[in-house]
Design a protein around this motif. Structure first.
Motif, short mmCIF file in Angstrom:
data_model
loop_
_atom_site.label_atom_id
_atom_site.label_comp_id
_atom_site.label_asym_id
_atom_site.label_seq_id
_atom_site.Cartn_x
_atom_site.Cartn_y
_atom_site.Cartn_z
N GLY A 228 0.84 -1.20 0.00
CA GLY A 228 0.00 0.00 0.00
C GLY A 228 0.87 1.24 0.00
O GLY A 228 1.67 1.44 -0.90
N SER A 229 0.74 2.04 1.05
CA SER A 229 1.51 3.27 1.14
C SER A 229 2.12 3.38 2.54
O SER A 229 1.86 2.54 3.40
CB SER A 229 0.62 4.48 0.85
OG SER A 229 -0.46 4.53 1.79
N ALA A 230 2.91 4.41 2.74
CA ALA A 230 3.52 4.66 4.06
C ALA A 230 3.33 6.13 4.40
O ALA A 230 4.26 6.95 4.29
CB ALA A 230 5.00 4.28 4.05
N PRO A 231 2.11 6.50 4.83
CA PRO A 231 1.83 7.92 5.14
C PRO A 231 2.60 8.39 6.37
O PRO A 231 2.91 7.61 7.27
CB PRO A 231 0.32 7.92 5.41
CG PRO A 231 -0.19 6.62 4.87
CD PRO A 231 0.93 5.66 4.99
N THR A 232 2.91 9.68 6.38
CA THR A 232 3.55 10.30 7.54
C THR A 232 2.50 10.49 8.62
O THR A 232 1.52 11.21 8.43
CB THR A 232 4.18 11.64 7.16
OG1 THR A 232 5.19 11.41 6.16
CG2 THR A 232 4.82 12.30 8.38
N THR A 233 2.70 9.85 9.77
CA THR A 233 1.66 9.79 10.79
C THR A 233 1.29 11.15 11.34
O THR A 233 0.11 11.45 11.57
CB THR A 233 2.11 8.88 11.94
OG1 THR A 233 2.65 7.67 11.40
CG2 THR A 233 0.96 8.53 12.85
N ALA B 106 -1.30 0.28 13.30
CA ALA B 106 -0.58 1.55 13.35
C ALA B 106 -0.41 2.07 14.78
O ALA B 106 0.02 3.20 14.98
CB ALA B 106 -1.32 2.60 12.51
N GLY B 107 -0.72 1.23 15.77
CA GLY B 107 -0.65 1.67 17.17
C GLY B 107 0.70 2.22 17.57
O GLY B 107 0.80 3.27 18.20
N GLU C 10 11.51 17.41 12.07
CA GLU C 10 12.04 17.30 10.71
C GLU C 10 11.93 15.87 10.19
O GLU C 10 11.67 15.63 9.02
CB GLU C 10 13.49 17.77 10.66
CG GLU C 10 13.68 19.25 10.95
CD GLU C 10 15.13 19.66 10.85
OE1 GLU C 10 15.96 18.82 10.44
OE2 GLU C 10 15.45 20.82 11.19
N GLY C 11 12.18 14.92 11.07
CA GLY C 11 12.04 13.52 10.68
C GLY C 11 10.58 13.12 10.60
O GLY C 11 9.68 13.90 10.89
N ALA C 12 10.34 11.88 10.19
CA ALA C 12 8.97 11.41 10.03
C ALA C 12 8.83 9.98 10.54
O ALA C 12 9.72 9.15 10.36
CB ALA C 12 8.55 11.48 8.57
N ILE C 13 7.70 9.73 11.19
CA ILE C 13 7.31 8.38 11.58
C ILE C 13 6.15 7.98 10.69
O ILE C 13 5.13 8.68 10.64
CB ILE C 13 6.93 8.31 13.06
CG1 ILE C 13 8.12 8.69 13.93
CG2 ILE C 13 6.40 6.93 13.43
CD1 ILE C 13 7.78 8.97 15.37
N LYS C 14 6.30 6.88 10.00
CA LYS C 14 5.30 6.45 9.02
C LYS C 14 4.64 5.15 9.44
O LYS C 14 5.29 4.25 9.95
CB LYS C 14 5.95 6.27 7.65
CG LYS C 14 6.56 7.55 7.07
CD LYS C 14 7.33 7.26 5.79
CE LYS C 14 7.88 8.53 5.17
NZ LYS C 14 6.83 9.31 4.50
N PHE C 15 3.32 5.06 9.23
CA PHE C 15 2.66 3.78 9.39
C PHE C 15 2.47 3.16 8.01
O PHE C 15 2.35 3.87 7.01
CB PHE C 15 1.33 3.91 10.14
CG PHE C 15 0.27 4.71 9.43
CD1 PHE C 15 -0.71 4.09 8.67
CD2 PHE C 15 0.22 6.11 9.56
CE1 PHE C 15 -1.71 4.82 8.04
CE2 PHE C 15 -0.77 6.84 8.94
CZ PHE C 15 -1.74 6.20 8.17
#
Length: 415
Positions: free
Chosen positions: A66-71, A281-282, A86-91
């Motif tokens: 699927g995709s990896a959106p920025t949470t 995504a918890g 600046e960084g990103a956590i993706k689910f």
């Protein structure tokens, strides 16, 4: 001198020039066979390309990346100060191809390590698509509420969750429950006594014998995908219990239930992920909330993908579709993937050096791993004077039925 000359001129037109008429000789036998073969091949190609595989009696669904959106883009927090990292956590998500799956796509999936085919009945069970969506919506909402609780408690708020009732996520066919309950119902009473948790329901039913009559009080959210609210009508049904399939002389209702957890957090957290469902995504939610509420970079400025459920104590649970999620993460350009023990080997294989992979069993594990990559989670605990994260036990015991990160890493080394 005189000349008498008589000239007679006669003009005879040239006959009209006629163009030759080209005639096509009838197709020979070989030409007819070739034409028929070409039409047959074209028809087969169109059939394979556009006809659903269900036409052949193959009842499957295909899981693909699927995709990896920025949470953090899905989170809104009001009532306290926030900080954009600046960084990103993706689910990570998975695309499910069901009714639209064509014969060609099915064939491709059979020969693709990234895609996965599942039997439709095994995948959906007895639930309809609407019921599946309803349960997935509940699980997504619960993962959001639980993640908010874990994040707040990590930051020192010490919040105790409120649990009211037992949420029905499965109903056993031809059981007592199947006569009146629906998926998504909230059981709140047994014989007039309040059910505050799934444990309350289990104890109440298992104290009865087969064919005992019990009164079940429950609430139902009609026509929505929401958890029934406290102000909804209390419905009462009196039913006779069945026999427990494993426990002798014990009553059986026939439901699988989960805890509908609520937490009174001193600021408002709203998470909107659209049509994405499920609980996986918890971990991403909990990490992103901490990152959003604190200065600095929890990820060390990296792009980090995660997958895994999370409970109120910060334990990270296994999910599924690891190869598809790993590929989705790779395509989004992540630097690091945090994964529960059950998916460590699978994601490491798909990563193939494109990103780092680290195993995590708890929320504290995730904070510690991010710290190794330059994150500031441990620094946050020092500044807030709250307990420093501790790693989960590195137990190696093949007989305890529990897979730890130490065991997952060891299996990878052995292989």
């Amino acid at each position: 001198m005189s000349f008498n000359t008589k000239i007679t001129m006669s003009e005879t037109p040239n006959p009209t020039t006629q163009k030759p008429v080209l005639t096509r000789s009838p197709m020979g036998r070989n030409e007819k066979i070739l034409m028929a073969a070409l039409l047959f091949v074209a028809s087969i190609a169109l059939f394979i390309r556009f006809v659903p595989v269900s036409f052949l009696g193959i009842d499957v669904v295909a899981l693909s990346p699927g995709s990896a959106p920025t949470t953090i883009e899905k989170i809104d927090i009001e009532g306290t100060e926030t900080y954009i990292p600046e960084g990103a956590i993706k689910f990570t998500t998975v695309t499910i191809e069901s009714d639209s799956l064509t014969i060609w796509e099915w064939f491709q999936a059979k020969n693709d390590d990234i895609k996965e085919l599942r039997n439709r009945e095994d995948f959906y069970g007895d639930k309809t698509k609407t019921e599946t969506r309803k349960i997935n919506n509940f699980m997504m909402q619960q993962s959001q509420d639980t993640a908010s609780l874990v994040a707040a408690n990590f930051l020192g708020f010490d919040i105790i969750p409120v649990i009211e009732g037992a949420y029905v996520t499965e109903i056993v066919s031809e059981s007592s429950a199947s006569q009146f309950l629906e998926l998504g119902d909230l059981i709140v009473q047994v014989d007039g006594f309040d059910v505050r948790s799934p444990e309350d329901l289990g104890n109440a039913i298992q104290s009865k014998k087969p064919e005992d009559t019990v009164t079940i009080g429950f609430k139902r959210s009609e026509g929505t995908f929401e958890i029934p609210s406290s102000d909804q009508e209390l419905r009462i049904e009196q039913i006779s219990l069945g026999s427990h399939p494993r426990l002798e002389d014990t009553g059986f209702l026939g439901v699988v239930i989960q805890t509908p957890l609520k937490a009174d957090i001193p600021f408002d957290i709203t998470i909107d992920v659209g049509r994405v469902g499920g609980p996986s995504a918890g971990l991403a939610f909990a990490l992103s909330i901490v990152d959003y509420l604190t200065e600095g970079e929890l990820t060390g400025g990296l792009n980090v993908a995660t997958t895994g459920t999370i409970d109120q104590y910060g334990n990270i649970g296994s999910v599924g579709a690891y190869p598809q999620k790993a590929e989705a993460a790779a395509r989004s350009g992540v630097n690091l993937f945090l994964v529960p023990p059950s998916g460590y080997q699978k994601i490491l294989k798909i990563a193939a050096g494109r990103f780092e992979v680290r195993c995590v069993s708890t929320f504290d594990d995730a904070i510690i791993q991010l710290d190794d990559f330059g994150g500031n989670g441990i620094q946050i605990t020092s500044e807030l004077n709250i307990p420093t994260p501790t790693p989960s036990p590195e137990t190696i015991d093949e007989n305890d039925g529990y897979l730890t990160c130490a065991e997952a890493v060891l299996e990878t080394t052995d292989n």
